[in-house]
Write an enzyme that holds these catalytic residues in place. Sequence first.
Site, short mmCIF file in Angstrom:
data_model
loop_
_atom_site.label_atom_id
_atom_site.label_comp_id
_atom_site.label_asym_id
_atom_site.label_seq_id
_atom_site.Cartn_x
_atom_site.Cartn_y
_atom_site.Cartn_z
N ARG A 247 0.82 -1.22 0.00
CA ARG A 247 0.00 0.00 0.00
C ARG A 247 0.85 1.27 0.00
O ARG A 247 0.39 2.31 -0.45
CB ARG A 247 -1.01 -0.03 1.16
CG ARG A 247 -2.11 -1.09 0.92
CD ARG A 247 -3.17 -1.10 2.00
NE ARG A 247 -2.69 -1.69 3.23
CZ ARG A 247 -2.86 -2.96 3.58
NH1 ARG A 247 -3.51 -3.80 2.79
NH2 ARG A 247 -2.38 -3.39 4.73
N GLU B 102 3.28 -10.40 15.16
CA GLU B 102 2.64 -10.91 16.37
C GLU B 102 3.11 -12.34 16.63
O GLU B 102 3.48 -12.71 17.74
CB GLU B 102 1.13 -10.85 16.22
CG GLU B 102 0.39 -11.12 17.51
CD GLU B 102 -1.12 -11.02 17.35
OE1 GLU B 102 -1.82 -11.14 18.35
OE2 GLU B 102 -1.58 -10.84 16.20
#
Lengths: 191, 182
Positions: free
Chosen positions: A72, A109
Amino acid sequence: MFAAENGLKGDPRLQAISDSIRVVPDFPKKGIMFQDITTLLLDHKAFKHTVDIFVDRYRDMGISVVAGVEARGFMFGPPIALAIGAKFIPLRKPGKLPGQVISESYELEYGTDCLEMHVGAVQPGERALVIDDLVATGGTLSAAIRLLERVGAEVVECACVIGLREVKGQRRLNGKPLYILVEPREIDNCC
Amino acid sequence: MSAYRDKDPRIHGIQTTIRVVPNFPKQGIMFQDITTLLLDPKAFKDTIDLFVERYKDKNISVVAGIEARGFIFGPPIALAIGAKFVPLRKPRKLPGEVISEQYELEYGRDCLQMHVGAVEPGERALVVDDLIATGGTLCAAMKLLEQVGAEVVECACVIEVPDLKGRERLNGKPLYVLVESH
Protein backbone atom coordinates in the site's frame (compact mmCIF):
# COMPACT_ATOMS: atom_id res chain seq x y z
CA MET A 1 2.55 13.72 15.40
CA PHE A 2 -0.85 14.19 13.91
CA ALA A 3 -1.42 16.72 11.13
CA ALA A 4 -4.30 18.33 13.01
CA GLU A 5 -1.96 19.20 15.87
CA ASN A 6 0.74 20.39 13.54
CA GLY A 7 -0.56 23.25 11.43
CA LEU A 8 -3.60 21.63 9.85
CA LYS A 9 -6.10 21.99 12.69
CA GLY A 10 -9.58 22.34 11.23
CA ASP A 11 -8.38 21.69 7.69
CA PRO A 12 -11.49 20.29 5.97
CA ARG A 13 -9.35 18.04 3.82
CA LEU A 14 -8.47 15.92 6.86
CA GLN A 15 -12.15 15.27 7.57
CA ALA A 16 -12.75 14.34 3.92
CA ILE A 17 -9.81 11.94 4.03
CA SER A 18 -11.01 10.35 7.26
CA ASP A 19 -14.56 9.99 5.95
CA SER A 20 -13.36 8.21 2.83
CA ILE A 21 -11.68 5.38 4.76
CA ARG A 22 -13.77 2.25 5.26
CA VAL A 23 -13.60 0.14 8.41
CA VAL A 24 -13.83 -3.61 7.90
CA PRO A 25 -14.41 -5.45 11.19
CA ASP A 26 -12.65 -8.73 11.98
CA PHE A 27 -10.14 -8.58 9.12
CA PRO A 28 -7.68 -10.25 8.82
CA LYS A 29 -8.86 -11.82 12.08
CA LYS A 30 -11.45 -11.39 14.81
CA GLY A 31 -11.13 -8.24 16.86
CA ILE A 32 -9.20 -6.21 14.30
CA MET A 33 -11.02 -3.15 12.87
CA PHE A 34 -9.20 -2.98 9.54
CA GLN A 35 -8.70 0.53 8.11
CA ASP A 36 -9.38 0.08 4.39
CA ILE A 37 -7.82 2.81 2.24
CA THR A 38 -9.12 1.37 -1.04
CA THR A 39 -12.23 3.52 -0.59
CA LEU A 40 -10.00 6.60 -0.26
CA LEU A 41 -8.44 5.68 -3.61
CA LEU A 42 -11.93 5.55 -5.14
CA ASP A 43 -12.50 9.16 -4.10
CA HIS A 44 -10.35 11.23 -6.42
CA LYS A 45 -10.62 14.39 -4.30
CA ALA A 46 -9.71 12.62 -1.08
CA PHE A 47 -6.78 10.86 -2.75
CA LYS A 48 -5.56 14.14 -4.22
CA HIS A 49 -5.89 15.89 -0.84
CA THR A 50 -3.85 13.14 0.79
CA VAL A 51 -1.02 13.50 -1.71
CA ASP A 52 -1.19 17.32 -1.68
CA ILE A 53 -0.84 17.51 2.11
CA PHE A 54 2.27 15.36 2.06
CA VAL A 55 3.72 17.20 -0.96
CA ASP A 56 3.17 20.60 0.68
CA ARG A 57 4.99 19.38 3.76
CA TYR A 58 7.97 17.77 2.03
CA ARG A 59 8.63 19.77 -1.14
CA ASP A 60 11.14 22.15 0.39
CA MET A 61 12.93 19.70 2.68
CA GLY A 62 15.65 18.63 0.22
CA ILE A 63 14.30 15.08 0.10
CA SER A 64 15.76 13.00 -2.73
CA VAL A 65 14.33 9.58 -1.77
CA VAL A 66 10.77 8.43 -1.11
CA ALA A 67 10.75 4.82 0.11
CA GLY A 68 7.38 3.05 0.04
CA VAL A 69 6.58 -0.11 1.94
CA GLU A 70 4.99 -2.91 -0.10
CA ALA A 71 2.20 -2.89 -1.16
CA ARG A 72 0.00 0.00 0.00
CA GLY A 73 3.01 2.28 0.36
CA PHE A 74 3.39 1.87 -3.41
CA MET A 75 0.12 3.71 -3.96
CA PHE A 76 1.00 6.82 -1.95
CA GLY A 77 4.76 7.06 -2.38
CA PRO A 78 5.11 7.48 -6.16
CA PRO A 79 2.73 10.46 -6.53
CA ILE A 80 4.62 12.21 -3.73
CA ALA A 81 8.02 11.36 -5.25
CA LEU A 82 6.94 12.63 -8.67
CA ALA A 83 5.65 15.91 -7.24
CA ILE A 84 8.79 16.67 -5.19
CA GLY A 85 11.28 15.44 -7.81
CA ALA A 86 12.57 12.55 -5.69
CA LYS A 87 13.31 8.98 -6.65
CA PHE A 88 10.94 6.23 -5.54
CA ILE A 89 12.31 3.14 -3.83
CA PRO A 90 10.07 0.12 -3.30
CA LEU A 91 10.76 -1.74 -0.05
CA ARG A 92 9.61 -5.30 -0.68
CA LYS A 93 8.88 -8.68 0.81
CA PRO A 94 11.65 -11.26 0.29
CA GLY A 95 12.34 -12.65 -3.14
CA LYS A 96 10.54 -9.94 -5.11
CA LEU A 97 13.37 -7.57 -6.00
CA PRO A 98 15.47 -9.00 -8.85
CA GLY A 99 18.85 -7.47 -8.12
CA GLN A 100 21.22 -7.61 -5.18
CA VAL A 101 19.42 -6.65 -1.95
CA ILE A 102 19.93 -5.89 1.69
CA SER A 103 17.40 -7.26 4.18
CA GLU A 104 16.03 -6.30 7.56
CA SER A 105 13.90 -8.55 9.78
CA TYR A 106 11.10 -7.38 11.98
CA GLU A 107 8.74 -8.89 14.54
CA LEU A 108 5.20 -9.92 13.77
CA GLU A 109 2.64 -10.91 16.37
CA TYR A 110 3.63 -14.52 15.67
CA GLY A 111 7.03 -14.90 14.06
CA THR A 112 9.13 -12.57 11.94
CA ASP A 113 9.02 -11.08 8.47
CA CYS A 114 11.58 -9.35 6.32
CA LEU A 115 11.84 -6.20 4.19
CA GLU A 116 14.34 -5.79 1.33
CA MET A 117 15.86 -2.92 -0.65
CA HIS A 118 18.04 -2.92 -3.75
CA VAL A 119 21.73 -2.31 -3.22
CA GLY A 120 22.75 0.93 -4.91
CA ALA A 121 19.28 2.46 -4.93
CA VAL A 122 20.17 5.00 -2.25
CA GLN A 123 23.47 6.85 -1.79
CA PRO A 124 25.06 7.84 1.52
CA GLY A 125 23.90 11.25 2.64
CA GLU A 126 20.60 11.23 0.77
CA ARG A 127 17.60 12.59 2.66
CA ALA A 128 14.74 10.10 2.73
CA LEU A 129 11.05 9.88 3.52
CA VAL A 130 9.40 6.55 4.41
CA ILE A 131 5.77 6.12 3.40
CA ASP A 132 3.11 3.58 4.30
CA ASP A 133 -0.68 3.69 4.50
CA LEU A 134 -0.86 2.94 8.22
CA VAL A 135 1.39 2.64 11.28
CA ALA A 136 0.35 0.22 14.03
CA THR A 137 3.20 -1.10 16.18
CA GLY A 138 5.82 0.58 14.00
CA GLY A 139 7.65 -2.70 13.36
CA THR A 140 7.61 -2.42 9.57
CA LEU A 141 8.52 1.26 9.57
CA SER A 142 11.39 0.58 11.96
CA ALA A 143 12.75 -2.04 9.57
CA ALA A 144 12.43 0.46 6.72
CA ILE A 145 14.36 3.08 8.71
CA ARG A 146 17.12 0.58 9.47
CA LEU A 147 17.48 -0.35 5.77
CA LEU A 148 17.93 3.27 4.76
CA GLU A 149 20.33 4.05 7.60
CA ARG A 150 22.44 0.99 6.78
CA VAL A 151 23.27 2.54 3.42
CA GLY A 152 24.04 5.91 4.97
CA ALA A 153 20.84 7.76 4.14
CA GLU A 154 19.24 10.17 6.60
CA VAL A 155 15.59 9.39 7.32
CA VAL A 156 13.97 12.80 7.63
CA GLU A 157 10.49 11.57 8.57
CA CYS A 158 8.07 8.64 8.38
CA ALA A 159 4.69 9.55 6.91
CA CYS A 160 1.46 7.57 7.13
CA VAL A 161 -2.13 8.30 6.26
CA ILE A 162 -3.44 6.57 9.42
CA GLY A 163 -1.88 6.14 12.85
CA LEU A 164 -3.25 3.68 15.36
CA ARG A 165 -3.76 4.40 19.03
CA GLU A 166 -0.45 2.77 19.99
CA VAL A 167 1.43 5.62 18.34
CA LYS A 168 -0.78 8.48 19.53
CA GLY A 169 1.29 10.75 21.68
CA GLN A 170 4.50 9.40 20.18
CA ARG A 171 6.11 12.02 18.04
CA ARG A 172 9.00 9.79 17.09
CA LEU A 173 9.68 6.23 15.96
CA ASN A 174 13.22 4.92 16.52
CA GLY A 175 14.16 8.53 17.10
CA LYS A 176 12.68 9.57 13.75
CA PRO A 177 9.75 11.97 13.47
CA LEU A 178 6.41 10.44 12.56
CA TYR A 179 3.76 12.40 10.63
CA ILE A 180 0.22 11.07 10.46
CA LEU A 181 -2.86 12.51 8.78
CA VAL A 182 -5.76 10.83 10.61
CA GLU A 183 -6.72 8.53 13.45
CA PRO A 184 -8.51 5.26 12.82
CA ARG A 185 -12.21 5.39 12.15
CA GLU A 186 -14.65 3.61 14.36
CA ILE A 187 -17.42 1.58 12.79
CA ASP A 188 -20.54 3.76 12.59
CA ASN A 189 -23.04 1.30 13.99
CA CYS A 190 -21.50 -0.54 16.86
CA CYS A 191 -23.00 -3.99 17.44
CA MET B 1 0.57 0.16 -30.58
CA SER B 2 3.73 1.45 -28.99
CA ALA B 3 5.28 4.83 -28.38
CA TYR B 4 8.56 3.13 -29.21
CA ARG B 5 7.52 3.07 -32.81
CA ASP B 6 6.22 6.62 -32.60
CA LYS B 7 9.74 7.70 -31.60
CA ASP B 8 8.69 10.20 -28.96
CA PRO B 9 11.98 11.72 -27.78
CA ARG B 10 11.26 10.74 -24.17
CA ILE B 11 11.18 7.02 -25.00
CA HIS B 12 14.93 6.64 -25.32
CA GLY B 13 15.49 7.99 -21.83
CA ILE B 14 12.87 5.63 -20.42
CA GLN B 15 14.29 2.61 -22.23
CA THR B 16 17.83 3.21 -21.04
CA THR B 17 16.78 3.38 -17.38
CA ILE B 18 15.26 -0.12 -17.39
CA ARG B 19 17.68 -2.70 -16.03
CA VAL B 20 17.76 -6.26 -17.34
CA VAL B 21 18.51 -8.88 -14.69
CA PRO B 22 19.41 -12.26 -16.22
CA ASN B 23 18.05 -15.51 -14.80
CA PHE B 24 15.46 -13.97 -12.49
CA PRO B 25 13.22 -15.40 -11.12
CA LYS B 26 14.68 -18.46 -12.82
CA GLN B 27 17.27 -19.58 -15.35
CA GLY B 28 16.61 -18.31 -18.86
CA ILE B 29 14.40 -15.34 -17.98
CA MET B 30 15.77 -11.87 -18.73
CA PHE B 31 13.87 -9.87 -16.10
CA GLN B 32 12.92 -6.31 -16.99
CA ASP B 33 13.56 -4.35 -13.81
CA ILE B 34 11.67 -1.06 -13.64
CA THR B 35 13.03 -0.12 -10.19
CA THR B 36 15.92 1.65 -11.94
CA LEU B 37 13.42 3.70 -13.95
CA LEU B 38 11.87 4.80 -10.65
CA LEU B 39 15.29 6.01 -9.50
CA ASP B 40 15.35 8.54 -12.34
CA PRO B 41 12.79 11.28 -11.58
CA LYS B 42 12.79 12.55 -15.17
CA ALA B 43 12.28 9.09 -16.69
CA PHE B 44 9.53 8.29 -14.19
CA LYS B 45 7.80 11.60 -14.87
CA ASP B 46 8.10 11.11 -18.65
CA THR B 47 6.57 7.63 -18.30
CA ILE B 48 3.56 8.96 -16.46
CA ASP B 49 3.23 12.00 -18.76
CA LEU B 50 3.12 9.77 -21.86
CA PHE B 51 0.21 7.79 -20.42
CA VAL B 52 -1.59 10.88 -19.08
CA GLU B 53 -1.34 12.64 -22.47
CA ARG B 54 -2.89 9.63 -24.12
CA TYR B 55 -5.77 9.11 -21.67
CA LYS B 56 -6.72 12.47 -20.22
CA ASP B 57 -9.42 13.24 -22.77
CA LYS B 58 -10.82 9.73 -23.11
CA ASN B 59 -13.41 9.96 -20.28
CA ILE B 60 -11.77 7.28 -18.25
CA SER B 61 -13.16 7.09 -14.73
CA VAL B 62 -11.28 3.98 -13.51
CA VAL B 63 -7.60 3.11 -13.52
CA ALA B 64 -7.11 -0.48 -12.35
CA GLY B 65 -3.57 -1.44 -11.35
CA ILE B 66 -2.28 -4.99 -10.99
CA GLU B 67 -0.44 -5.89 -7.79
CA ALA B 68 2.22 -4.86 -7.09
CA ARG B 69 4.11 -2.93 -9.80
CA GLY B 70 0.83 -1.72 -11.31
CA PHE B 71 0.34 0.09 -7.98
CA ILE B 72 3.37 2.25 -8.76
CA PHE B 73 2.26 3.46 -12.21
CA GLY B 74 -1.53 3.43 -11.87
CA PRO B 75 -2.13 5.96 -9.07
CA PRO B 76 -0.13 8.84 -10.60
CA ILE B 77 -2.05 8.34 -13.85
CA ALA B 78 -5.39 8.18 -12.02
CA LEU B 79 -4.65 11.34 -10.06
CA ALA B 80 -3.64 13.25 -13.19
CA ILE B 81 -6.69 12.28 -15.25
CA GLY B 82 -9.25 12.60 -12.45
CA ALA B 83 -10.06 8.90 -12.24
CA LYS B 84 -10.38 6.57 -9.28
CA PHE B 85 -7.68 4.00 -8.64
CA VAL B 86 -8.69 0.36 -8.11
CA PRO B 87 -6.08 -2.12 -6.88
CA LEU B 88 -6.38 -5.64 -8.33
CA ARG B 89 -4.84 -7.95 -5.77
CA LYS B 90 -3.66 -11.47 -4.99
CA PRO B 91 -6.11 -13.51 -2.92
CA ARG B 92 -6.98 -12.54 0.66
CA LYS B 93 -5.33 -9.13 0.58
CA LEU B 94 -8.48 -7.06 0.02
CA PRO B 95 -10.50 -6.78 3.24
CA GLY B 96 -14.01 -6.37 1.84
CA GLU B 97 -16.24 -8.50 -0.32
CA VAL B 98 -14.44 -9.42 -3.57
CA ILE B 99 -14.92 -11.00 -6.95
CA SER B 100 -12.19 -13.26 -8.31
CA GLU B 101 -10.77 -14.35 -11.64
CA GLN B 102 -8.35 -17.23 -12.05
CA TYR B 103 -5.57 -17.37 -14.59
CA GLU B 104 -2.97 -19.86 -15.75
CA LEU B 105 0.67 -19.76 -14.74
CA GLU B 106 3.42 -21.75 -16.37
CA TYR B 107 2.92 -24.31 -13.59
CA GLY B 108 -0.44 -24.07 -11.90
CA ARG B 109 -2.86 -21.23 -11.40
CA ASP B 110 -3.16 -17.90 -9.65
CA CYS B 111 -6.04 -15.59 -8.91
CA LEU B 112 -6.75 -11.86 -9.06
CA GLN B 113 -9.39 -10.10 -6.96
CA MET B 114 -11.28 -6.79 -6.98
CA HIS B 115 -13.57 -5.23 -4.37
CA VAL B 116 -17.29 -5.48 -5.04
CA GLY B 117 -18.70 -2.00 -5.53
CA ALA B 118 -15.43 -0.38 -6.56
CA VAL B 119 -16.51 -0.06 -10.18
CA GLU B 120 -20.00 0.70 -11.53
CA PRO B 121 -21.53 -0.69 -14.72
CA GLY B 122 -20.76 1.48 -17.71
CA GLU B 123 -17.59 3.01 -16.33
CA ARG B 124 -14.70 3.35 -18.77
CA ALA B 125 -11.55 1.68 -17.45
CA LEU B 126 -7.86 1.47 -18.09
CA VAL B 127 -5.78 -1.50 -16.88
CA VAL B 128 -2.17 -0.73 -15.93
CA ASP B 129 0.81 -2.97 -15.23
CA ASP B 130 4.57 -2.55 -15.61
CA LEU B 131 4.94 -5.29 -18.20
CA ILE B 132 2.95 -7.61 -20.44
CA ALA B 133 4.44 -11.05 -21.04
CA THR B 134 1.98 -13.84 -21.86
CA GLY B 135 -0.99 -11.58 -21.13
CA GLY B 136 -2.53 -13.98 -18.60
CA THR B 137 -2.71 -11.48 -15.75
CA LEU B 138 -3.99 -8.63 -17.92
CA CYS B 139 -6.63 -10.92 -19.33
CA ALA B 140 -7.82 -11.81 -15.82
CA ALA B 141 -7.87 -8.10 -14.93
CA MET B 142 -10.04 -7.27 -17.94
CA LYS B 143 -12.45 -10.07 -17.04
CA LEU B 144 -12.87 -8.73 -13.51
CA LEU B 145 -13.81 -5.30 -14.86
CA GLU B 146 -16.12 -6.77 -17.45
CA GLN B 147 -17.76 -8.96 -14.77
CA VAL B 148 -19.08 -5.77 -13.16
CA GLY B 149 -20.13 -4.18 -16.44
CA ALA B 150 -17.26 -1.78 -16.98
CA GLU B 151 -15.83 -1.12 -20.43
CA VAL B 152 -12.09 -1.73 -20.71
CA VAL B 153 -10.90 1.02 -23.04
CA GLU B 154 -7.26 -0.07 -23.19
CA CYS B 155 -4.48 -1.95 -21.41
CA ALA B 156 -1.37 0.12 -20.74
CA CYS B 157 2.08 -1.22 -19.88
CA VAL B 158 5.52 0.30 -19.75
CA ILE B 159 7.12 -2.77 -21.41
CA GLU B 160 5.97 -5.46 -23.82
CA VAL B 161 7.81 -8.72 -24.54
CA PRO B 162 6.46 -9.24 -28.08
CA ASP B 163 7.84 -12.77 -28.49
CA LEU B 164 5.44 -13.96 -25.79
CA LYS B 165 2.46 -12.76 -27.87
CA GLY B 166 0.54 -11.36 -24.90
CA ARG B 167 -1.16 -8.87 -27.18
CA GLU B 168 -3.09 -11.73 -28.81
CA ARG B 169 -4.59 -12.82 -25.48
CA LEU B 170 -6.41 -9.58 -24.89
CA ASN B 171 -9.60 -10.57 -26.78
CA GLY B 172 -9.20 -7.75 -29.23
CA LYS B 173 -8.75 -5.05 -26.58
CA PRO B 174 -6.13 -2.48 -27.52
CA LEU B 175 -2.74 -2.50 -25.83
CA TYR B 176 -0.49 0.54 -25.51
CA VAL B 177 3.14 0.14 -24.49
CA LEU B 178 6.06 2.52 -24.26
CA VAL B 179 8.95 0.15 -24.97
CA GLU B 180 9.47 -3.30 -26.39
CA SER B 181 11.92 -5.85 -25.09
CA HIS B 182 13.37 -8.27 -27.62
